[in-house]
Write a protein that holds these residues in place. Structure first.
Motif, PDB file in Angstrom:
ATOM      1  N   UNK A  15      -9.730  -9.220  18.855  1.00 44.26           N
ATOM      2  CA  UNK A  15      -9.197  -9.274  20.225  1.00 44.26           C
ATOM      3  C   UNK A  15      -7.684  -9.071  20.186  1.00 44.26           C
ATOM      4  N   UNK A  16      -7.248  -7.867  20.529  1.00 49.42           N
ATOM      5  CA  UNK A  16      -5.826  -7.515  20.447  1.00 49.42           C
ATOM      6  C   UNK A  16      -4.959  -8.398  21.334  1.00 49.42           C
ATOM      7  N   UNK A  17      -5.454  -8.741  22.492  1.00 45.39           N
ATOM      8  CA  UNK A  17      -4.657  -9.552  23.415  1.00 45.39           C
ATOM      9  C   UNK A  17      -4.372 -10.932  22.831  1.00 45.39           C
ATOM     10  N   UNK A  18      -5.369 -11.520  22.209  1.00 45.92           N
ATOM     11  CA  UNK A  18      -5.170 -12.834  21.595  1.00 45.92           C
ATOM     12  C   UNK A  18      -4.199 -12.738  20.416  1.00 45.92           C
ATOM     13  N   UNK A  19      -4.379 -11.700  19.612  1.00 42.28           N
ATOM     14  CA  UNK A  19      -3.487 -11.516  18.458  1.00 42.28           C
ATOM     15  C   UNK A  19      -2.046 -11.342  18.924  1.00 42.28           C
ATOM     16  N   UNK A  20      -1.857 -10.507  19.933  1.00 39.02           N
ATOM     17  CA  UNK A  20      -0.506 -10.254  20.441  1.00 39.02           C
ATOM     18  C   UNK A  20       0.113 -11.508  21.036  1.00 39.02           C
ATOM     19  N   UNK A  21      -0.695 -12.328  21.691  1.00 39.85           N
ATOM     20  CA  UNK A  21      -0.178 -13.566  22.281  1.00 39.85           C
ATOM     21  C   UNK A  21       0.300 -14.531  21.193  1.00 39.85           C
ATOM     22  N   UNK A  22      -0.452 -14.605  20.102  1.00 36.55           N
ATOM     23  CA  UNK A  22      -0.047 -15.472  18.983  1.00 36.55           C
ATOM     24  C   UNK A  22       1.233 -14.945  18.339  1.00 36.55           C
ATOM     25  N   UNK A  23       1.265 -13.641  18.123  1.00 35.64           N
ATOM     26  CA  UNK A  23       2.424 -13.024  17.470  1.00 35.64           C
ATOM     27  C   UNK A  23       3.681 -13.165  18.327  1.00 35.64           C
ATOM     28  N   UNK A  24       3.521 -13.110  19.650  1.00 32.77           N
ATOM     29  CA  UNK A  24       4.686 -13.257  20.550  1.00 32.77           C
ATOM     30  C   UNK A  24       5.381 -14.598  20.355  1.00 32.77           C
ATOM     31  N   UNK A  25       4.595 -15.624  20.068  1.00 35.31           N
ATOM     32  CA  UNK A  25       5.185 -16.943  19.834  1.00 35.31           C
ATOM     33  C   UNK A  25       6.150 -16.898  18.651  1.00 35.31           C
ATOM     34  N   UNK A  26       5.799 -16.111  17.658  1.00 37.49           N
ATOM     35  CA  UNK A  26       6.656 -15.966  16.475  1.00 37.49           C
ATOM     36  C   UNK A  26       7.878 -15.118  16.810  1.00 37.49           C
ATOM     37  N   UNK A  27       7.636 -13.991  17.465  1.00 35.04           N
ATOM     38  CA  UNK A  27       8.728 -13.065  17.781  1.00 35.04           C
ATOM     39  C   UNK A  27       9.777 -13.694  18.690  1.00 35.04           C
ATOM     40  N   UNK A  28       9.358 -14.616  19.541  1.00 35.94           N
ATOM     41  CA  UNK A  28      10.281 -15.229  20.498  1.00 35.94           C
ATOM     42  C   UNK A  28      11.008 -16.450  19.949  1.00 35.94           C
ATOM     43  N   UNK A  29      10.837 -16.714  18.675  1.00 38.47           N
ATOM     44  CA  UNK A  29      11.507 -17.861  18.058  1.00 38.47           C
ATOM     45  C   UNK A  29      12.830 -17.413  17.441  1.00 38.47           C
ATOM     46  N   UNK A  30      13.934 -18.089  17.761  1.00 40.01           N
ATOM     47  CA  UNK A  30      15.227 -17.720  17.165  1.00 40.01           C
ATOM     48  C   UNK A  30      15.218 -17.866  15.642  1.00 40.01           C
ATOM     49  N   UNK A  31      16.046 -17.079  14.988  1.00 40.47           N
ATOM     50  CA  UNK A  31      16.249 -17.128  13.532  1.00 40.47           C
ATOM     51  C   UNK A  31      14.994 -16.745  12.751  1.00 40.47           C
ATOM     52  N   UNK A  32      14.155 -15.915  13.363  1.00 38.87           N
ATOM     53  CA  UNK A  32      12.914 -15.483  12.709  1.00 38.87           C
ATOM     54  C   UNK A  32      12.744 -13.986  12.915  1.00 38.87           C
ATOM     55  N   UNK A  33      12.228 -13.303  11.893  1.00 37.92           N
ATOM     56  CA  UNK A  33      11.923 -11.879  12.017  1.00 37.92           C
ATOM     57  C   UNK A  33      10.490 -11.619  11.580  1.00 37.92           C
ATOM     58  N   UNK A  34       9.733 -10.967  12.453  1.00 38.27           N
ATOM     59  CA  UNK A  34       8.360 -10.586  12.138  1.00 38.27           C
ATOM     60  C   UNK A  34       8.371  -9.399  11.183  1.00 38.27           C
ATOM     61  N   UNK A  35       7.596  -9.502  10.101  1.00 34.19           N
ATOM     62  CA  UNK A  35       7.549  -8.429   9.110  1.00 34.19           C
ATOM     63  C   UNK A  35       6.265  -7.617   9.174  1.00 34.19           C
ATOM     64  N   UNK A  36       5.138  -8.288   9.413  1.00 36.38           N
ATOM     65  CA  UNK A  36       3.874  -7.555   9.353  1.00 36.38           C
ATOM     66  C   UNK A  36       2.780  -8.303  10.107  1.00 36.38           C
ATOM     67  N   UNK A  37       1.896  -7.529  10.739  1.00 36.94           N
ATOM     68  CA  UNK A  37       0.695  -8.064  11.388  1.00 36.94           C
ATOM     69  C   UNK A  37      -0.473  -7.224  10.895  1.00 36.94           C
ATOM     70  N   UNK A  38      -1.423  -7.857  10.213  1.00 31.84           N
ATOM     71  CA  UNK A  38      -2.514  -7.119   9.577  1.00 31.84           C
ATOM     72  C   UNK A  38      -3.870  -7.680  10.030  1.00 31.84           C
ATOM     73  N   UNK A  39      -4.422  -7.138  11.130  1.00 31.02           N
ATOM     74  CA  UNK A  39      -5.729  -7.607  11.598  1.00 31.02           C
ATOM     75  C   UNK A  39      -6.870  -6.953  10.831  1.00 31.02           C
ATOM     76  N   UNK A  40      -7.947  -7.704  10.632  1.00 30.63           N
ATOM     77  CA  UNK A  40      -9.126  -7.170   9.948  1.00 30.63           C
ATOM     78  C   UNK A  40     -10.353  -7.291  10.834  1.00 30.63           C
ATOM     79  N   UNK A  41     -10.989  -6.172  11.090  1.00 29.90           N
ATOM     80  CA  UNK A  41     -12.171  -6.151  11.965  1.00 29.90           C
ATOM     81  C   UNK A  41     -13.336  -6.890  11.315  1.00 29.90           C
TER      82      UNK A  41
END
Length: 557
Positions: A15-41
């Motif tokens: 579920x891309x929407x759920x994955x993106x919602x979780x990842x947004x929590x990380x991206x919106x945190x100060x002093x943090x950089x997202x490096x990779x998102x690897x979903x597996x079907x």
């Protein structure tokens, strides 16, 4: 910069929407950089990788775990990968200026927060494990989510944090700390997968099954296959054929590069391959690598050449990349492949061209000023000492001092970088004093807050040059080493290293002294002044030795 990597695994890969919602929590945190998102079907699982400051990473991990618990219902989850909960596992990995103990502390803090606030049972694993049987993730996962309700009833499997109460929606989470895993492939000039498998079995820790001269497996008295231990600890390896490149590769996971670094495995693979009639053509890095692993490789190959490893960081990395053949298949870009470089700090003053820095220094603003200039003098001193040491280490007739010169060069390079950093630290410390002075003072509370801020800023502005002064003593000692043992044709360079060390130290001493009157804490002032005077005396003693050496060596006849 303190950097921690975090690699949470979430039980949602479709579920891309759920994955993106979780990842947004990380991206919106100060002093943090997202490096990779690897979903597996097939696994119905997503592995997320991010880095940042310890506190930033901890906050991002908590927010992501919370969001995953809101969006993922484990009662509906189906996937090929073993799992315990919505956030199955969340390890912290030390990257830069952070110890394993720091990551264990982060794991405990996050586990406590998840258990208390989200009511999710939490187990600690690997380096953070509180019990030996919980070090291995597979042991904790045994029974998976479907067996978790019963598992929690067993006192032996009470969670480390949170209550032993089954959370049917979120399940349980495993949090821990581990070393950085390097995914590393070695390329062969053959398409024969069996050769790659044979070399892999020799290299990996688990080894290989023993066979007799007829190729039959040898069994022990209990009927178990006899195993021949592999060459390296903390190494997992298999051999495979990559159709895209039309070559066989040894695919390796280095689970602790501090025990077995890439260059050691690479060189051994070259030897084994040669015995089997094939050649290693290079290697490939999958994902990111800690800078330290490449610096170790660069130093190793310089030592093999009989040269000093006391060279700049970028030169060590360049040599490591060439020696390991990391450009063999695809171009290797350090800016994209070294994990520390994914979170670059502002270049600041030390990143300016020399002419631009001097222009900035000459302007009518008080910063940068003498403190930054003193630190720069120290960096110049270290660079000169490193130069003389490197010139001497490989010279014929200087074999007896080669080891001393190499260690001097390495230490000088480290001091060079530390003092370059201090160029900016001094300027920033002064700016914080000015910011504190500009704080409002209209109410008694504002006056109090302003005075506290000024006191704190003045102390910091004093401690920066005090640290530079302390380093200047070592700079002078290193300059003395190269003046005494270095190649005679470079003795004047060693003398200038001594002079710039003295300028660095005295400049820092003056900056300590000028900042002390603005501090009210008399105990602090007395302690700092005593330290500064002690360092200054040591500096004078060291530089006096160099002066005498220069007088002796530079006689004009």
């Amino acid at each position: 910069m303190k950097l921690v990597e975090c690699v949470p695994n979430f039980s949602e890969g479709r579920d891309r929407q759920k994955i993106e919602a979780i990842v947004r929590e990380i991206e919106n945190t100060p002093e943090v950089k997202l490096l990779d998102v690897d979903p597996g079907e097939a696994t119905n699982r997503t592995v997320v990788t991010f880095i940042g400051s310890p506190e930033g990473v901890k906050q991002a991990a908590f927010k992501a775990i919370k969001k995953a618990a809101e969006l993922i219902d484990m009662r509906q989850h189906r996937g090929a990968h073993p799992r315990l909960g919505a956030t199955d596992v969340c390890p912290f990995v030390p990257v830069s200026e952070v110890s394993m103990e720091d990551c264990v502390q982060l794991a405990n803090e996050l586990a406590h927060q998840v258990g208390e606030e989200l009511h999710i049972p939490v187990y600690l694993y690997e380096e953070a494990a509180k019990k030996p049987e919980r070090e291995n993730l597979a042991n904790i996962r045994q029974g998976e989510y479907e067996g978790l309700a019963e598992k929690l009833k067993d006192p032996q499997w009470a969670p480390d944090y949170g209550q032993p109460v089954f959370n049917p929606s979120a399940g349980a989470t495993v949090i821990g700390a581990r070393e950085f895993l390097i995914a590393y492939n070695i390329n062969l000039n053959t398409r024969d997968r069996k050769i790659a498998q044979e070399i892999a079995s020799y290299l990996r820790e688990s080894g290989r099954v023993k066979k007799d001269k007829n190729g039959q497996i040898v069994y022990d008295r209990q009927g178990q296959p006899v195993k021949i231990p592999g060459k390296f600890k903390a190494v997992k390896a298999v051999g495979w054929y990559i159709d895209e490149y039309q070559i066989a590769q040894i695919s390796i996971n280095l689970t602790n590069y501090k025990i077995t670094p890439p260059h050691v495995v690479f060189d051994e693979a070259c030897l084994v391959a040669q015995k089997m009639g094939v050649r290693v053509t290079g290697s490939e890095l999958v994902g990111l690598i800690p800078k330290e692993a490449l610096l170790l490789a660069g130093s190793y190959y310089l030592e093999k050449q009989g040269k000093s490893p006391g060279v700049p960081e970028k030169e060590l990395i360049r040599l490591a990349v060439r020696s390991l053949g990391l450009n063999d298949i695809v171009p290797f870009d350090p800016a994209k492949k070294i994990i520390e470089y994914q979170f670059p700090s502002s270049p600041g003053l030390s990143g300016l061209k020399l002419s631009d820095f001097l222009d900035e220094l000459s302007m009518d603003s008080p910063a940068p000023g003498g403190g930054s200039a003193a630190a720069l003098c120290g960096s110049l001193s270290a660079a000169l000492s490193s130069m003389v040491a490197n010139l001497t280490a490989g010279k014929k007739g200087h074999e007896s001092v080669a080891a001393i010169m190499k260690s001097t060069a390495v230490r000088s390079q480290k001091l060079k970088e530390e003092l370059l950093t201090a160029v900016d630290q001094d300027s920033r410390a002064f700016n914080r004093v000015m910011e504190a002075l500009r704080l409002p003072k209209g109410t008694p509370e504002q006056v109090r807050d302003r005075e506290e801020a000024i006191e704190k800023a003045n102390k910091e502005a004093t401690l920066v040059p005090l640290s530079v002064l302390e380093k200047s003593v070592e700079l002078a000692a290193l300059a003395g080493e190269v003046a005494s043992h270095g190649h005679k044709s470079s003795v004047s360079d060693a003398g200038v290293a001594g002079l710039t060390a003295r300028a660095c130290g005295f400049g820092a001493y003056y900056n300590v002294k000028i900042n002390l009157p603005g501090i009210k804490d008399e105990v602090f002032k007395k302690k700092v002044l005593n330290q500064a005077d002690k360092f200054k005396k040591k500096l004078e003693k060291e530089t006096a030795k160099i002066d005498r050496l220069m007088t002796s060596c530079l006689k004009t006849g």
